[in-house]
Structures are given as C-alpha cells and as structure tokens.
Design a protein around this motif. Structure first.
Motif, PDB file in Angstrom:
ATOM      1  N   ALA A  38       0.831  -1.203   0.000  1.00 54.70           N
ATOM      2  CA  ALA A  38       0.000   0.000   0.000  1.00 54.70           C
ATOM      3  C   ALA A  38       0.865   1.252   0.000  1.00 54.70           C
ATOM      4  O   ALA A  38       0.550   2.239  -0.678  1.00 54.70           O
ATOM      5  CB  ALA A  38      -0.938  -0.002   1.205  1.00 54.70           C
ATOM      6  N   LEU A  39       1.967   1.236   0.758  1.00 52.50           N
ATOM      7  CA  LEU A  39       2.862   2.394   0.766  1.00 52.50           C
ATOM      8  C   LEU A  39       3.518   2.566  -0.601  1.00 52.50           C
ATOM      9  O   LEU A  39       3.585   3.692  -1.124  1.00 52.50           O
ATOM     10  CB  LEU A  39       3.940   2.231   1.838  1.00 52.50           C
ATOM     11  CG  LEU A  39       4.984   3.355   1.871  1.00 52.50           C
ATOM     12  CD1 LEU A  39       4.360   4.691   2.241  1.00 52.50           C
ATOM     13  CD2 LEU A  39       6.134   3.025   2.830  1.00 52.50           C
ATOM     14  N   ALA A  40       4.006   1.479  -1.190  1.00 48.50           N
ATOM     15  CA  ALA A  40       4.647   1.582  -2.494  1.00 48.50           C
ATOM     16  C   ALA A  40       3.672   2.101  -3.544  1.00 48.50           C
ATOM     17  O   ALA A  40       4.030   2.937  -4.386  1.00 48.50           O
ATOM     18  CB  ALA A  40       5.207   0.222  -2.912  1.00 48.50           C
ATOM     19  N   LEU A  41       2.427   1.631  -3.504  1.00 50.49           N
ATOM     20  CA  LEU A  41       1.424   2.084  -4.460  1.00 50.49           C
ATOM     21  C   LEU A  41       1.111   3.565  -4.266  1.00 50.49           C
ATOM     22  O   LEU A  41       1.065   4.336  -5.241  1.00 50.49           O
ATOM     23  CB  LEU A  41       0.148   1.258  -4.319  1.00 50.49           C
ATOM     24  CG  LEU A  41      -1.056   1.733  -5.131  1.00 50.49           C
ATOM     25  CD1 LEU A  41      -0.736   1.750  -6.621  1.00 50.49           C
ATOM     26  CD2 LEU A  41      -2.275   0.853  -4.848  1.00 50.49           C
ATOM     27  N   ALA A  42       0.891   3.990  -3.027  1.00 50.85           N
ATOM     28  CA  ALA A  42       0.577   5.398  -2.773  1.00 50.85           C
ATOM     29  C   ALA A  42       1.704   6.298  -3.267  1.00 50.85           C
ATOM     30  O   ALA A  42       1.464   7.340  -3.890  1.00 50.85           O
ATOM     31  CB  ALA A  42       0.326   5.612  -1.283  1.00 50.85           C
ATOM     32  N   GLY A 110     -10.679  -2.914   5.670  1.00 59.25           N
ATOM     33  CA  GLY A 110      -9.286  -2.814   6.075  1.00 59.25           C
ATOM     34  C   GLY A 110      -9.134  -2.045   7.377  1.00 59.25           C
ATOM     35  O   GLY A 110     -10.109  -1.560   7.967  1.00 59.25           O
ATOM     36  N   ALA A 111      -7.881  -1.920   7.826  1.00 58.92           N
ATOM     37  CA  ALA A 111      -7.595  -1.323   9.126  1.00 58.92           C
ATOM     38  C   ALA A 111      -6.658  -0.130   9.077  1.00 58.92           C
ATOM     39  O   ALA A 111      -6.677   0.709   9.974  1.00 58.92           O
ATOM     40  CB  ALA A 111      -6.992  -2.386  10.058  1.00 58.92           C
ATOM     41  N   ARG A 112      -5.831  -0.035   8.031  1.00 58.26           N
ATOM     42  CA  ARG A 112      -4.797   1.001   8.014  1.00 58.26           C
ATOM     43  C   ARG A 112      -4.784   1.737   6.678  1.00 58.26           C
ATOM     44  O   ARG A 112      -4.483   1.158   5.641  1.00 58.26           O
ATOM     45  CB  ARG A 112      -3.415   0.390   8.281  1.00 58.26           C
ATOM     46  CG  ARG A 112      -3.260  -0.137   9.699  1.00 58.26           C
ATOM     47  CD  ARG A 112      -1.950  -0.871   9.919  1.00 58.26           C
ATOM     48  NE  ARG A 112      -1.763  -1.164  11.335  1.00 58.26           N
ATOM     49  CZ  ARG A 112      -2.238  -2.248  11.946  1.00 58.26           C
ATOM     50  NH1 ARG A 112      -2.899  -3.168  11.248  1.00 58.26           N
ATOM     51  NH2 ARG A 112      -2.033  -2.426  13.234  1.00 58.26           N
ATOM     52  N   TYR A 113      -5.129   3.025   6.726  1.00 54.65           N
ATOM     53  CA  TYR A 113      -4.928   3.881   5.562  1.00 54.65           C
ATOM     54  C   TYR A 113      -3.429   4.174   5.427  1.00 54.65           C
ATOM     55  O   TYR A 113      -2.694   4.233   6.419  1.00 54.65           O
ATOM     56  CB  TYR A 113      -5.616   5.227   5.749  1.00 54.65           C
ATOM     57  CG  TYR A 113      -7.110   5.262   5.704  1.00 54.65           C
ATOM     58  CD1 TYR A 113      -7.812   5.282   4.499  1.00 54.65           C
ATOM     59  CD2 TYR A 113      -7.851   5.353   6.883  1.00 54.65           C
ATOM     60  CE1 TYR A 113      -9.190   5.380   4.464  1.00 54.65           C
ATOM     61  CE2 TYR A 113      -9.236   5.456   6.865  1.00 54.65           C
ATOM     62  CZ  TYR A 113      -9.897   5.466   5.647  1.00 54.65           C
ATOM     63  OH  TYR A 113     -11.268   5.574   5.622  1.00 54.65           O
ATOM     64  N   VAL A 114      -3.005   4.418   4.201  1.00 55.13           N
ATOM     65  CA  VAL A 114      -1.658   4.931   3.929  1.00 55.13           C
ATOM     66  C   VAL A 114      -1.802   6.200   3.107  1.00 55.13           C
ATOM     67  O   VAL A 114      -2.447   6.196   2.053  1.00 55.13           O
ATOM     68  CB  VAL A 114      -0.803   3.900   3.178  1.00 55.13           C
ATOM     69  CG1 VAL A 114       0.548   4.506   2.796  1.00 55.13           C
ATOM     70  CG2 VAL A 114      -0.587   2.649   4.031  1.00 55.13           C
ATOM     71  N   LEU A 115      -1.233   7.279   3.599  1.00 56.54           N
ATOM     72  CA  LEU A 115      -1.259   8.572   2.913  1.00 56.54           C
ATOM     73  C   LEU A 115       0.133   8.920   2.421  1.00 56.54           C
ATOM     74  O   LEU A 115       1.083   8.980   3.209  1.00 56.54           O
ATOM     75  CB  LEU A 115      -1.763   9.673   3.853  1.00 56.54           C
ATOM     76  CG  LEU A 115      -1.580  11.120   3.380  1.00 56.54           C
ATOM     77  CD1 LEU A 115      -2.396  11.398   2.118  1.00 56.54           C
ATOM     78  CD2 LEU A 115      -1.946  12.101   4.498  1.00 56.54           C
TER      79      LEU A 115
END
Length: 286
Positions: A38-42, A110-115
């Motif tokens: 998710a971090l890599a995608l964001a 899900g549980a964790r957003y990534v900004l």
C-alpha cells in the motif's frame, strides 16, 4: 516548503517508510509500513520513490490542512476520503490546493490507511529510516493533533497519468494467506500442523504493530520444555504455552523464545496488516 498541519490524528497515526533492515544484530527491528504494498502504491501514484515516508493511519479519524498545493494519494484501508468536503476516489492521485483540508473517515474495509504526499514526509531519519518502531520507540513520535509535518522537495518523476496495476479494497470477509514451514514445525504434532491449515482462525483484539494474536483451536506441541531465544523475522508464527499462535509483525522483538511453527510470505503480511479484530483468516501452503 509545503507543510501539513494535523488537526485530528485518529487512534494512531505514524510516519512510516520501508523501514531499517539489516540491523537485527544490533537488536533493531526492520519496522516500516505494515502494508508495504500500500505504501509503495501510494508513493507511485504521486511520483515518489516506493520507499518515501508516508503516514500510516489506523482506522481513520484523521484530518489535516495543507499550507500549499500538493499531490496526495490514499491507499490501504477503504473509506470516505474527502478534500474540502468533496469525496475523492481511492487509490488515485488527487491535487490538494493551498489551504485544502483532507479528512479520512472511519475505515469501512481494512484497518490502516496509507497517505503519501508528493515529496514524502520529511521527518529526521534515525538509523537510516523515518519509520516509527512502536516497541523500541525509535523514529518519529506518533503524530498528534497540532503537529506540523514538512514535505520534501518534488521528486524527479512526474505524477503518472494512470497506474499500471488495478487496485482493490481489502476484503470485508475472510482472507486466505500463504504459510511456509517454520524452523520449529517439528515441535508440533501432526494433528496440530494439519489443524493450522484446516481450521478457521480469527484475528483477536490483541493485535498491533508488534504482533497479531489469533483465536482458534489450540496447537499441541510434540516437544515440551523451553526454547532458547532465537532470531525472528516478520511473519514468524510463534506459539505460546497456551497453544495460541501469534504472527510477529514489523515492530517485533528480533529474538523470541516461543517455537515458530510457520512463517507468512511477505505478500501475506500485507494482507494481515489490513485485518480487523474478529475477521476470519485461513492458511494455505505456500
């Protein structure tokens, strides 16, 4: 320099990048984003390198204001995300104008957003990483209301017109993840090893960035007695004396004394990062 002023920090908001690998011999865990994909995608959506620091936001309740224009992307958990009250599409890049307020509502999946913000969160690095290790308290302090975060300079890459991969929200129902045999699998009975794959497990309320404990049947040991502490890796599934397994995550201790019956694959760890308490998880052979 662009700044982000946090007006509401939610349950837990942390600065995370891809961590500080290679320091286990010093007693330092790798840490980093729990959902690395998710971090890599964001970051990719806003033209950052995959490892640029972003924010990991537990369950939503986050609000922040930009003092200057910035490109942003929110991935990971799925819920209502707005800029100045207007909903923005998940898993896409969006332009925040000067003075814009970004708000992340309660996570619906899900549980964790990534900004990610174009340029990355520019906090001081500790041992080569901007990640917060919640067990050892290394890295930037948890983000609190009123915190002003600086954003780094724009990277060389442009904001892509379209990402190369389709993105889907975390599943709301059960998930199935892959397991490899652990170094102490032979400490458990044949029945226990079969149960690991046959049973339906649920994430317990005892889950954080250190480890995720599972509710389900007891795993019976073949070998009694104590185990001398030995190295752990992210995804190690330790089994305590009560027979309940715990999946060790990014902020785990680098050594442990419970036998490791199995190890999750890296992609499976990303899925576990988005599990909510009570959600079902099953295992398959990797």
């Amino acid at each position: 320099m662009t700044r982000l002023t946090v007006e509401a920090s939610g349950a837990l908001t942390l600065v995370e990048d891809l961590g500080r690998p290679g320091l286990a011999h010093l007693g330092v865990a790798g840490s980093g984003a729990l959902d690395r994909a998710a971090l890599a995608l964001a970051n990719r959506l806003v033209g950052n390198p995959d490892g640029a620091a972003g924010l990991e936001i537990l369950m939503g309740g986050f609000r922040a204001r930009f003092d200057e224009g910035a490109w942003i992307a929110v991935t990971g958990a799925w819920g209502r995300v707005t800029l100045d009250g207007r909903r923005i599409a998940p898993y896409t890049a969006a332009r925040a104008l000067a003075g814009a307020v970004l708000e992340l509502g309660p996570a619906e999946r899900g549980a964790r957003y990534v900004l990610a913000v174009r340029g990355g969160i520019d906090e001081p690095a500790t041992l080569g990483s901007r990640s917060r290790d919640t067990l050892s308290a290394i890295g930037p302090a948890p983000v609190a209301e009123g915190r002003v975060l600086e954003i780094g300079g724009a990277p060389a890459a442009s904001v892509p017109l379209l990402d190369r991969e389709a993105a889907f929200p975390p599943p709301a129902g059960g998930v199935t993840v892959a397991l490899l045999p652990g170094p102490r699998a032979d400490w458990f009975t044949d029945a226990a090893r079969a149960t690991l794959f046959d049973a339906a497990w649920r994430l317990s309320g005892q889950a954080d960035r250190v480890g995720a404990r599972l509710d389900g049947p007891r795993l019976e040991r073949r070998v009694p007695g104590e185990l001398a502490s030995e190295a752990t890796v992210p995804g190690s599934m330790q089994v305590a004396g009560d027979g309940r397994p715990t999946i060790l995550l990014a902020d785990r201790p680098v050594t442990g004394g419970y036998p490791v019956v199995a190890i999750l694959s890296p992609a499976s760890l990303d899925a576990v990062a988005q599990l909510r308490p009570g959600q079902e998880v099953r295992f398959r052979h990797a």
